[in-house]
Design an enzyme around this catalytic site. Structure first.
Site, PDB file in Angstrom:
ATOM      1  N   LYS A 151      -2.839   1.142  13.436  1.00 15.84           N
ATOM      2  CA  LYS A 151      -1.562   0.948  12.735  1.00 15.84           C
ATOM      3  C   LYS A 151      -0.968   2.299  12.304  1.00 15.84           C
ATOM      4  CE  LYS A 151       1.763  -0.752  10.304  1.00 15.84           C
ATOM      5  NZ  LYS A 151       2.921  -1.353  10.921  1.00 15.84           N
ATOM      6  N   GLY A 188      13.138   7.807   7.513  1.00 15.35           N
ATOM      7  CA  GLY A 188      12.945   7.041   6.286  1.00 15.35           C
ATOM      8  C   GLY A 188      12.246   5.728   6.547  1.00 15.35           C
ATOM      9  N   PHE A 230      18.179   3.642   5.593  1.00 17.28           N
ATOM     10  CA  PHE A 230      17.280   4.538   6.335  1.00 17.28           C
ATOM     11  C   PHE A 230      17.457   4.441   7.844  1.00 17.28           C
ATOM     12  CE2 PHE A 230      14.173   0.993   6.391  1.00 17.28           C
ATOM     13  CZ  PHE A 230      13.645   1.114   7.671  1.00 17.28           C
ATOM     14  N   LYS A 231      18.173   3.401   8.304  1.00 17.12           N
ATOM     15  CA  LYS A 231      18.521   3.349   9.723  1.00 17.12           C
ATOM     16  C   LYS A 231      19.770   2.483   9.894  1.00 17.12           C
ATOM     17  CE  LYS A 231      15.457  -0.351  11.261  1.00 17.12           C
ATOM     18  NZ  LYS A 231      14.433  -0.786  12.178  1.00 17.12           N
ATOM     19  N   CYS A 290       7.529   2.564   6.370  1.00 12.63           N
ATOM     20  CA  CYS A 290       6.399   2.643   7.302  1.00 12.63           C
ATOM     21  C   CYS A 290       6.274   4.031   7.919  1.00 12.63           C
ATOM     22  CB  CYS A 290       6.550   1.600   8.403  1.00 12.63           C
ATOM     23  SG  CYS A 290       6.228  -0.070   7.837  1.00 12.63           S
ATOM     24  N   THR A 345       0.872  -1.183   0.000  1.00  8.54           N
ATOM     25  CA  THR A 345       0.000   0.000   0.000  1.00  8.54           C
ATOM     26  C   THR A 345       0.906   1.229   0.000  1.00  8.54           C
ATOM     27  OG1 THR A 345      -0.193  -0.426   2.376  1.00  8.54           O
ATOM     28  CG2 THR A 345      -2.135  -0.869   1.053  1.00  8.54           C
ATOM     29  N   ARG A 356      10.134  11.719  33.859  1.00  5.75           N
ATOM     30  CA  ARG A 356       8.989  11.572  32.953  1.00  5.75           C
ATOM     31  C   ARG A 356       9.265  12.162  31.565  1.00  5.75           C
ATOM     32  NH1 ARG A 356       7.607  11.988  37.911  1.00  5.75           N
ATOM     33  NH2 ARG A 356       7.936  14.238  37.961  1.00  5.75           N
ATOM     34  N   ARG A 408       2.847  -5.480  12.785  1.00  5.11           N
ATOM     35  CA  ARG A 408       3.749  -4.493  13.407  1.00  5.11           C
ATOM     36  C   ARG A 408       5.107  -5.101  13.728  1.00  5.11           C
ATOM     37  NH1 ARG A 408       0.014  -4.430  18.841  1.00  5.11           N
ATOM     38  NH2 ARG A 408      -0.664  -2.391  18.147  1.00  5.11           N
ATOM     39  N   ARG A 440      14.831   2.243   1.296  1.00  3.94           N
ATOM     40  CA  ARG A 440      13.530   2.814   0.926  1.00  3.94           C
ATOM     41  C   ARG A 440      13.247   4.105   1.702  1.00  3.94           C
ATOM     42  NH1 ARG A 440       9.536  -2.263   1.238  1.00  3.94           N
ATOM     43  NH2 ARG A 440      11.022  -2.880   2.843  1.00  3.94           N
TER      44      ARG A 440
HETATM   45  N1  LIG Z   1       7.666  -4.873   5.591  1.00  4.97           N
HETATM   46  C1  LIG Z   1       7.344  -4.470   6.798  1.00  4.97           C
HETATM   47  O1  LIG Z   1       8.188  -4.388   7.693  1.00  4.97           O
HETATM   48  C2  LIG Z   1       5.902  -4.123   7.131  1.00  4.97           C
HETATM   49  C3  LIG Z   1       5.548  -3.973   8.471  1.00  4.97           C
HETATM   50  C4  LIG Z   1       4.223  -3.710   8.785  1.00  4.97           C
HETATM   51  C5  LIG Z   1       3.283  -3.570   7.760  1.00  4.97           C
HETATM   52  N2  LIG Z   1       3.671  -3.707   6.455  1.00  4.97           N
HETATM   53  C6  LIG Z   1       2.644  -3.587   5.423  1.00  4.97           C
HETATM   54  O2  LIG Z   1       2.384  -4.877   4.868  1.00  4.97           O
HETATM   55  C7  LIG Z   1       1.997  -4.745   3.494  1.00  4.97           C
HETATM   56  C8  LIG Z   1       2.904  -5.628   2.645  1.00  4.97           C
HETATM   57  O3  LIG Z   1       4.224  -5.133   2.789  1.00  4.97           O
HETATM   58  P1  LIG Z   1       5.493  -5.971   2.332  1.00  4.97           P
HETATM   59  O4  LIG Z   1       6.671  -5.268   2.915  1.00  4.97           O
HETATM   60  O5  LIG Z   1       5.270  -7.417   2.590  1.00  4.97           O
HETATM   61  O6  LIG Z   1       5.420  -5.712   0.746  1.00  4.97           O
HETATM   62  P2  LIG Z   1       6.355  -6.364  -0.381  1.00  4.97           P
HETATM   63  O7  LIG Z   1       6.464  -5.357  -1.435  1.00  4.97           O
HETATM   64  O8  LIG Z   1       7.572  -6.952   0.233  1.00  4.97           O
HETATM   65  O9  LIG Z   1       5.482  -7.616  -0.923  1.00  4.97           O
HETATM   66  C9  LIG Z   1       4.241  -7.497  -1.517  1.00  4.97           C
HETATM   67  C10 LIG Z   1       4.047  -8.660  -2.490  1.00  4.97           C
HETATM   68  O10 LIG Z   1       2.724  -8.562  -3.019  1.00  4.97           O
HETATM   69  C11 LIG Z   1       2.761  -8.960  -4.388  1.00  4.97           C
HETATM   70  N3  LIG Z   1       1.555  -8.452  -5.039  1.00  4.97           N
HETATM   71  C12 LIG Z   1       1.273  -7.181  -5.402  1.00  4.97           C
HETATM   72  N4  LIG Z   1       0.039  -7.121  -5.914  1.00  4.97           N
HETATM   73  C13 LIG Z   1      -0.475  -8.365  -5.881  1.00  4.97           C
HETATM   74  C14 LIG Z   1      -1.728  -8.944  -6.259  1.00  4.97           C
HETATM   75  N5  LIG Z   1      -2.724  -8.196  -6.799  1.00  4.97           N
HETATM   76  N6  LIG Z   1      -1.900 -10.279  -6.094  1.00  4.97           N
HETATM   77  C15 LIG Z   1      -0.923 -11.046  -5.576  1.00  4.97           C
HETATM   78  N7  LIG Z   1       0.272 -10.554  -5.194  1.00  4.97           N
HETATM   79  C16 LIG Z   1       0.495  -9.227  -5.324  1.00  4.97           C
HETATM   80  C17 LIG Z   1       4.069  -8.397  -4.890  1.00  4.97           C
HETATM   81  O11 LIG Z   1       4.514  -9.073  -6.057  1.00  4.97           O
HETATM   82  C18 LIG Z   1       4.993  -8.631  -3.686  1.00  4.97           C
HETATM   83  O12 LIG Z   1       5.687  -9.863  -3.768  1.00  4.97           O
HETATM   84  C19 LIG Z   1       2.090  -3.253   3.172  1.00  4.97           C
HETATM   85  O13 LIG Z   1       0.841  -2.676   3.324  1.00  4.97           O
HETATM   86  C20 LIG Z   1       3.047  -2.723   4.229  1.00  4.97           C
HETATM   87  O14 LIG Z   1       2.830  -1.362   4.487  1.00  4.97           O
HETATM   88  C21 LIG Z   1       4.953  -3.997   6.121  1.00  4.97           C
END
Ligand SMILES: NC(=O)c1ccc[n+]([C@@H]2O[C@H](COP(=O)([O-])OP(=O)(O)OC[C@H]3O[C@@H](n4cnc5c(N)ncnc54)[C@H](O)[C@@H]3O)[C@@H](O)[C@H]2O)c1
Length: 416
Positions: A216, A267, A331-332, A270, A97, A256, A164, A339
């Site tokens: 979130k 960066g 970024f850290k 999230c 997203t 406190r 999370r 990213r």
């Molecule tokens: N990575 C983190 O640390 C983290 C932590 C908390 C929340 N999130 C949230 O989790 C969600 C996923 O993040 P991520 O880091 O796993 O993303 P990512 O980019 O690593 O993986 C997403 C996967 O989804 C696939 N994809 C995209 N559209 C698709 C569809 N229509 N059908 C099937 N597969 C599809 C992509 O090919 C990709 O492999 C996001 O909303 C992100 O904000 C991520």
């Protein structure tokens, strides 16, 4: 781990109980964890190379322990990947997203993933969104589903359950973190809690979908606002000739007060992104959240300006252009993830302002980069006149810098 899988081993064609849509940093570990508990999981991803890699029992991302979980789950025939979804009882949406132009959330991936499974849904199925999503997304998907399958109206369970986890510690945190679970109605919340209780040992907190979505976004906005406060202090202290690191350490002696550390900005995919999901929908009400984003973005711009000024000063004093080392792109600290990295933005700005003088870009956590020519950190320190610490990587903390070098420290490299 795989006591329950004998039946599935005998018949590989048994249909999955759970389908995860999206096999990235979150979807893949989640799928592997669920499978490791004896549940048959199909992971659906549109990226065929991801699908092929996983079906060979391998992984395409870096995350400790994940390779073992995936290999064992695939070998036990409890987990397989496919470029097409299949019918199951539970569907988890774990697609990206991002935000689009003007910092608006882009839920088109969630929509596409949902549309892809609508034909497979049947009465009693559980649909869960884990992707970080703007408020109201679960309700929008409910409408999308029921508009095209009116016969299923109120016959599905639908919930939102945000992730999370901390990258690098995902397999532990997936099991042990508390989870917030919000359904579109009470029976959906309960159904989703029943599902997660099989895999999660942390507490499962029931709420509604909108609150879970907001929760979130608020968690990451809270971090962003607190870092913005520290970054703002760093700007004030620079003008007031006060060491910001010492100041914060002293202020934190108050029982406190707990001020975070400033840096070169904020960066990552999230904290630097999620607050926009609130600001974009509630611009009038989210002044602090929006301003924090501006302060944190401005900090990176300010660092780039500081470097430019230091270079001009050097040239005036020494009659030649300085060589500059930019220490860190991630970024850290101690990760390879660039990213939304403020350090990457600063490097880009410094190079844009350069007039053919030498600039060494250092990032010890990656071997090469498509845009930046990377230099070994010891070589860069040796050659540079101006050394700029952008990220407090552990390698940089051990470096002795000779007194004839100019140092700019934007990340508190000597803070333990
Ligand atoms: N990575 C983190 O640390 C983290 C932590 C908390 C929340 N999130 C949230 O989790 C969600 C996923 O993040 P991520 O880091 O796993 O993303 P990512 O980019 O690593 O993986 C997403 C996967 O989804 C696939 N994809 C995209 N559209 C698709 C569809 N229509 N059908 C099937 N597969 C599809 C992509 O090919 C990709 O492999 C996001 O909303 C992100 O904000 C991520």
């Amino acid at each position: 781990m795989y006591e329950n899988c004998k039946l599935y081993k005998r018949n590989k064609k048994l249909k999955p109980e759970v389908v995860t849509i999206g096999l990235g940093y979150i979807g893949l570990p989640t799928s592997a964890l669920i499978a490791s508990n004896g549940t048959r999981v199909l992971g659906f991803d549109i990226n065929e190379s991801v699908v092929d890699t996983i079906n060979q029992g391998k992984i395409h991302i870096i995350e400790p322990e994940l390779d073992v979980y995936v290999k064992e789950a695939v070998e036990a025939n409890l987990f397989r990947a496919a470029a097409k979804a299949e019918e199951a009882n539970t569907y988890l949406i774990v697609v990206p997203t991002p935000f689009k132009g003007n910092n608006e959330p882009d839920i088109s991936f969630v929509e596409a993933a949902t549309k892809g499974i609508i034909p497979l849904l049947k009465e009693g199925d559980l649909y869960i969104i884990e992707s970080t999503s703007p408020i109201g997304t679960t309700e929008k998907m409910q409408k999308l589903i029921y508009d095209s399958r009116p016969e299923l109206n109120e016959k599905l369970y639908m919930a939102y359950c945000p992730e999370r986890v901390l990258p690098g510690n995902v397999m532990f945190e997936l099991v042990n973190n508390d989870r917030v679970i919000g359904g579109i109605d009470k029976k959906s919340t309960q159904k989703a809690i029943d599902f997660y209780s099989k895999y999660v040992q942390g507490e499962l907190h029931a709420t509604n979908a909108r609150t879970a979505e907001m929760c979130k976004l608020v968690e990451n906005s809270s971090r962003d606002v607190q870092i913005a406060f520290a970054n703002e202090l760093s700007l004030i202290c620079d003008k007031a000739d006060i060491n910001v690191w010492e100041l914060i350490s002293l202020a934190n002696k108050h029982p406190r007060v707990n001020i975070l550390q400033p840096g070169a900005g904020v960066g990552g995919h999230c904290i630097a992104v999620d607050p926009y999901f609130i600001v974009s929908d509630y611009p009038m009400e989210s002044k602090i959240i929006g301003t924090a984003r501006e302060v944190n973005n401005y900090k990176a711009f300010w660092c780039a300006e500081k470097i430019q000024n230091e270079k001009l000063k050097f040239e005036l004093e020494h009659g030649r252009k300085p060589k500059t080392a930019l220490m860190g792109l991630a970024f850290k600290p101690n990760i390879d993830d660039l990213r939304e990295s403020p350090a990457k933005y600063i490097a880009q700005k410094v190079l844009q302002n350069s007039n053919n003088e030498e600039c060494y870009i250092v990032e010890p956590n990656i071997y090469s980069h498509s845009v930046y020519k990377l230099t070994d950190y010891e070589e860069a320190i040796e050659k540079a006149d101006i050394i700029v610490f952008l990220v407090a990587h552990k390698e940089f903390k051990k470096i002795d810098i000779s007194d004839d070098k100019i140092t700019l420290d934007f990340c508190g490299i000597n803070i333990k």
